[in-house]
Scaffold this motif. Structure first.
Motif, mmCIF file in Angstrom:
data_model
loop_
_atom_site.group_PDB
_atom_site.id
_atom_site.type_symbol
_atom_site.label_atom_id
_atom_site.label_comp_id
_atom_site.label_asym_id
_atom_site.label_seq_id
_atom_site.Cartn_x
_atom_site.Cartn_y
_atom_site.Cartn_z
ATOM 1 N N LEU A 1 0.830 -1.205 0.000
ATOM 2 C CA LEU A 1 0.000 0.000 0.000
ATOM 3 C C LEU A 1 0.866 1.256 0.000
ATOM 4 O O LEU A 1 1.984 1.254 0.510
ATOM 5 N N HIS A 2 0.275 2.300 -0.540
ATOM 6 C CA HIS A 2 0.974 3.576 -0.640
ATOM 7 C C HIS A 2 0.082 4.656 -0.033
ATOM 8 O O HIS A 2 -1.105 4.700 -0.327
ATOM 9 N N MET B 1 -9.169 -9.193 -9.568
ATOM 10 C CA MET B 1 -8.221 -9.058 -8.447
ATOM 11 C C MET B 1 -8.756 -8.030 -7.454
ATOM 12 O O MET B 1 -9.139 -6.938 -7.834
ATOM 13 N N SER B 2 -8.769 -8.399 -6.207
ATOM 14 C CA SER B 2 -9.279 -7.475 -5.199
ATOM 15 C C SER B 2 -8.247 -6.382 -4.920
ATOM 16 O O SER B 2 -7.077 -6.521 -5.247
ATOM 17 N N ARG B 3 -8.730 -5.320 -4.306
ATOM 18 C CA ARG B 3 -7.857 -4.177 -4.044
ATOM 19 C C ARG B 3 -8.009 -3.767 -2.585
ATOM 20 O O ARG B 3 -9.122 -3.711 -2.066
ATOM 21 N N LEU B 4 -6.885 -3.490 -1.981
ATOM 22 C CA LEU B 4 -6.894 -3.174 -0.553
ATOM 23 C C LEU B 4 -6.782 -1.662 -0.376
ATOM 24 O O LEU B 4 -6.003 -1.009 -1.061
ATOM 25 N N ARG B 5 -7.578 -1.125 0.560
ATOM 26 C CA ARG B 5 -7.488 0.311 0.866
ATOM 27 C C ARG B 5 -7.612 0.504 2.367
ATOM 28 O O ARG B 5 -8.291 -0.274 3.033
ATOM 29 N N ILE B 6 -6.974 1.546 2.862
ATOM 30 C CA ILE B 6 -7.167 1.893 4.275
ATOM 31 C C ILE B 6 -7.946 3.201 4.332
ATOM 32 O O ILE B 6 -7.573 4.182 3.682
ATOM 33 N N ILE C 1 -9.985 -1.141 7.295
ATOM 34 C CA ILE C 1 -9.375 -1.658 6.083
ATOM 35 C C ILE C 1 -10.493 -2.150 5.173
ATOM 36 O O ILE C 1 -11.471 -2.733 5.642
ATOM 37 N N ARG D 1 -11.411 -4.200 1.521
ATOM 38 C CA ARG D 1 -10.935 -5.024 0.409
ATOM 39 C C ARG D 1 -12.060 -5.148 -0.599
ATOM 40 O O ARG D 1 -13.163 -5.589 -0.245
ATOM 41 N N VAL E 1 -10.083 7.681 1.982
ATOM 42 C CA VAL E 1 -8.999 6.749 1.655
ATOM 43 C C VAL E 1 -7.665 7.396 2.022
ATOM 44 O O VAL E 1 -7.363 8.503 1.587
ATOM 45 N N ALA F 1 -4.679 5.177 2.280
ATOM 46 C CA ALA F 1 -3.644 4.387 1.603
ATOM 47 C C ALA F 1 -4.304 3.441 0.607
ATOM 48 O O ALA F 1 -5.365 2.884 0.881
ATOM 49 N N ASP F 2 -3.641 3.309 -0.538
ATOM 50 C CA ASP F 2 -4.202 2.491 -1.610
ATOM 51 C C ASP F 2 -3.119 1.547 -2.136
ATOM 52 O O ASP F 2 -1.930 1.845 -2.011
ATOM 53 N N GLU F 3 -3.558 0.473 -2.752
ATOM 54 C CA GLU F 3 -2.598 -0.516 -3.247
ATOM 55 C C GLU F 3 -1.951 -0.020 -4.535
ATOM 56 O O GLU F 3 -2.645 0.543 -5.382
ATOM 57 N N ILE F 4 -0.634 -0.230 -4.635
ATOM 58 C CA ILE F 4 0.029 0.143 -5.884
ATOM 59 C C ILE F 4 0.209 -1.120 -6.718
ATOM 60 O O ILE F 4 0.278 -2.220 -6.183
ATOM 61 N N LYS G 1 7.194 -2.944 -4.557
ATOM 62 C CA LYS G 1 8.643 -2.688 -4.406
ATOM 63 C C LYS G 1 8.959 -2.574 -2.920
ATOM 64 O O LYS G 1 9.143 -1.498 -2.386
#
Lengths: 556, 116
Positions: A61-62, B1-6, B16, B18, B103, B105-108, B112
């Motif tokens: 996450l970013h 594909m699921s996506r995760l967010r905070i 959180i 998903r 939101v 934080a979001d998934e990139i 990395k």
């Protein structure tokens, strides 16, 4: 309520009430606890896998908006231990100070552990006495089994990173000896199933390095939940016993009321399970127990309950009395440990260690890092950026509580933060027994670069495990350059092997304008490699010499 | 594909989220709601599940044609098991956004992490 219903209730009244009497309640609760432990053993690998997956995903996450100030205040309020005001406090000078302090912490734990073991073994005849007249073979078996099995949690507390093979071998030998003592027993079929399951459970609760924390924590969490299922059934039994076969308005109302009541009772017990989990996490956070002593303590408790359960099956005494004897047995063991630890609490010199590494899933790498960090826990706190390689190895009660309550993201740093906020996340003080913590710093992708730089500055010694380092390892390249640019190479010990691309390693240092010779490097070779690394790191951390010089003299 | 967010609230609370299909919601919707601290949703879903179990089977049995009855039962079963799985995360997001969560934080797409 019709007459059938009343007759039904009257007929089963005695059984219904008997279930709530102390005798059957003790037996039921012990059974629930043991069943919860078995269930936890079965579920632990899946939970651990899911935990690792969640950590990996959160690491991707970013941050896209800064968290509100209230978030940081909430985190600060949730801390239960005060941290020192200085970020890199100076707690001692020389290497001999460090060695002496580490030795004294180890001695305290050793003395307390063996005393608790002795208390457990010496008090064990009480439970045998409660069993009434027991066969001679069973008595001999009991006196062999108790010291051997109790040695498992004791050894785990003393050598958490090792002794697994020996423990496993001893448990197998014990199983064979016990079977040989009673080869013609009528209960041999039950024993053939029960003994291996029991031994495997004890092994997984205490000795299995990755699973023991998960099994212990889940047992504590599941016990009230499973008790809740039984309680919901017990409370609603009178309601459901009044249902007729034909569905009418009265039946719907009763069924609805019964289901609601069952859900409410279950919810109350699930809430109690969550509180028990929170209590365990709090004990860990407060430093009353480390992840290692929690596993060892649960091992002693499990052993005592299993013996008590087996004795209670044959005993003429009421089961609640055996329950009290078992509780006193457990209490005496844990009290001896707690009292000796409290009496001999040690302060003294300490130094922090930062563990940087190439993320590798190989067991060899994992074992080395585990041994190193287990030994350094007597010297000072360990910091590391949490990664998919060690996250499952270092999972503790706090992290597991967050994961099980779907709040693992609260353990993560979202972006670079100031030193004070980072220090708030770290636990640099030793537990009450003297062992320091392995501080895994969980970072979102937007946080780790800045955070690793802060950790480098805060640490007295740095291990850089570059086994498997090659061109694809951009994160490690970044860390090497950052160490060089920050002038911290004298604190670093780089550990490598044949899979390390040393030319690339040197290239990164030169790119940052430094000399590759500034960094100490050592291959992992020989059985005493960890001892030598520890000496080098302690020498560097104590400021006796730069780590590179210390390494040159040690590995010459 | 699921996506995760905070998601975060100004009060400092966080959640959180998903996206995508949820197996937990498909099989145990009230439990899914409880784990996301959607207590009202959990309570209402218990009532709805109970009511549906009582209402729909008698309604389906009113259909005379066995083929239509079978198709209706199949459609009901499919909807019963899949709808919560598909709709749960959308509902969660709706509740969070309505309550003022944003939101953070979001998934990139390109992972990395350190040491990679």
């Amino acid at each position: 309520m019709n007459s059938d219903c009343l007759a039904n209730l009257r007929a089963h009244h005695a059984d219904y009430i008997a279930f709530a009497l102390p005798d059957s309640l003790t037996a039921t609760m012990t059974g629930v606890l043991l069943f919860a432990a078995l269930f936890a053993v079965a579920a632990a690998p899946l939970v651990l896998r899911a935990y690792g997956g969640q950590v990996r995903r959160l690491m991707r996450l970013h941050q896209i908006a800064p968290p509100p100030q209230a978030w940081y205040e909430r985190l600060r309020r949730s801390r239960v231990r005060e941290e020192p005001s200085e970020l890199r406090p100076n707690h001692g000078a020389s290497m001999s100070d460090l060695e002496h302090a580490a030795q004294s912490r180890r001695s305290v734990i050793k003395r307390a552990t063996w005393s608790a073991y002795a208390a457990f073994v010496v008090a064990s005849p009480a439970i045998l006495w409660a069993g009434g007249s027991v066969d001679r073979g069973d008595v001999i078996g009991f006196y062999i089994a108790v010291p051997v099995l109790a040695a498992v949690p004791a050894l785990v507390n003393l050598q958490p990173q090792g002794s697994k093979t020996w423990i496993f071998a001893a448990l197998v030998v014990l199983g064979v000896v016990l079977s040989a003592l009673d080869p013609t027993s009528k209960e041999s079929v039950e024993s053939a199933v029960f003994v291996p399951v029991f031994v495997a459970t004890l092994y997984l609760v205490t000795a299995a390095r990755k699973l023991r924390t998960v099994v212990g924590v889940m047992t504590v969490w599941l016990t009230p939940t499973l008790a809740g299922v039984l309680a919901a059934g017990w409370f609603t039994l009178p309601i459901f016993s009044c249902l007729n076969a034909q569905a009418g308005p009265r039946e719907w109302a009763l069924a609805g009321g019964g289901a609601t009541m069952a859900l409410l009772v279950l919810a109350a017990f699930v809430y109690a399970g969550n509180r028990a989990l929170r209590l365990l996490s709090w004990l860990h956070e407060r430093g009353f127990a480390s992840d290692i002593s929690l596993a060892a303590g649960l091992g002693f408790i499990l052993l005592a309950l299993l013996f008590a359960f087996a004795i209670a099956m044959e005993s003429p005494l009421p089961k609640w009395q055996i329950g009290i004897i078992a509780s006193v047995w457990i209490g005496a063991t844990l009290s001896v440990y707690g009292w000796l630890i409290h009496r001999a609490a040690t302060g003294g010199a300490r130094r922090s260690l930062l563990l940087l590494r190439v993320f590798s899933r190989s067991r060899r790498s994992e074992r080395f890092l585990d041994t190193l960090q287990s030994r350094w826990r007597y010297i000072g706190p360990i910091y590391e950026i949490a990664g998919p390689d060690l996250a499952r190895l270092n999972v503790d009660a706090y992290e597991l509580e967050k994961f099980l309550t779907y709040r693992l993201h609260e353990a993560f740093l979202f972006a670079g933060t100031d030193d004070r906020q980072l220090a708030d996340r770290l636990d640099s003080e030793p537990d009450r027994e003297g062992r320091f913590r392995v501080n895994e710093v969980f970072c979102l992708d937007s946080a780790w670069r800045e955070t690793v730089g802060q950790l480098m500055r805060m640490s007295d010694a740095i291990v850089l495990d570059v086994r498997g380092f090659d061109r694809g390892r951009l994160g490690t390249e970044f860390e090497i350059e950052l160490l060089a640019r920050s002038g911290l190479l004298p604190r670093v010990l780089a550990v490598g092997d044949a899979t390390t691309d040393w030319a690339l390693f040197d290239g990164r240092i030169q790119a940052a304008g430094c000399v590759p010779g500034d960094v100490a490097r050592a291959p992992i070779a020989g059985k005493d490699a960890v001892d030598r690394f520890l000496r080098v790191l302690m020498g560097g951390a104590a400021g006796q010499s730069a780590t590179a010089e210390s390494a040159r003299s040690t590995f010459a | 594909m699921s996506r995760l967010r905070i998601y975060m609230h100004a009060s400092g609370d966080s959640a959180i989220h998903r996206s995508g299909f949820s197996w937990t919601a498909a099989f145990l919707f009230p439990l899914w709601a409880l784990t996301r601290r959607l207590y009202k949703t959990a309570a209402i879903s218990c009532v709805v599940i109970f009511a549906l179990a009582q209402l729909i089977p008698p309604l389906i049995s009113l259909i005379r044609d066995p083929l239509v009855q079978g198709i209706a039962a199949l459609v009901y079963m499919l909807a019963y098991w899949t709808a919560p799985g598909f709709l749960a995360s959308r509902w969660h997001r709706h509740v969070l956004e309505r309550a003022g969560y944003v939101v953070t934080a979001d998934e990139i797409s390109e992972p990395k992490g350190p040491g990679r």
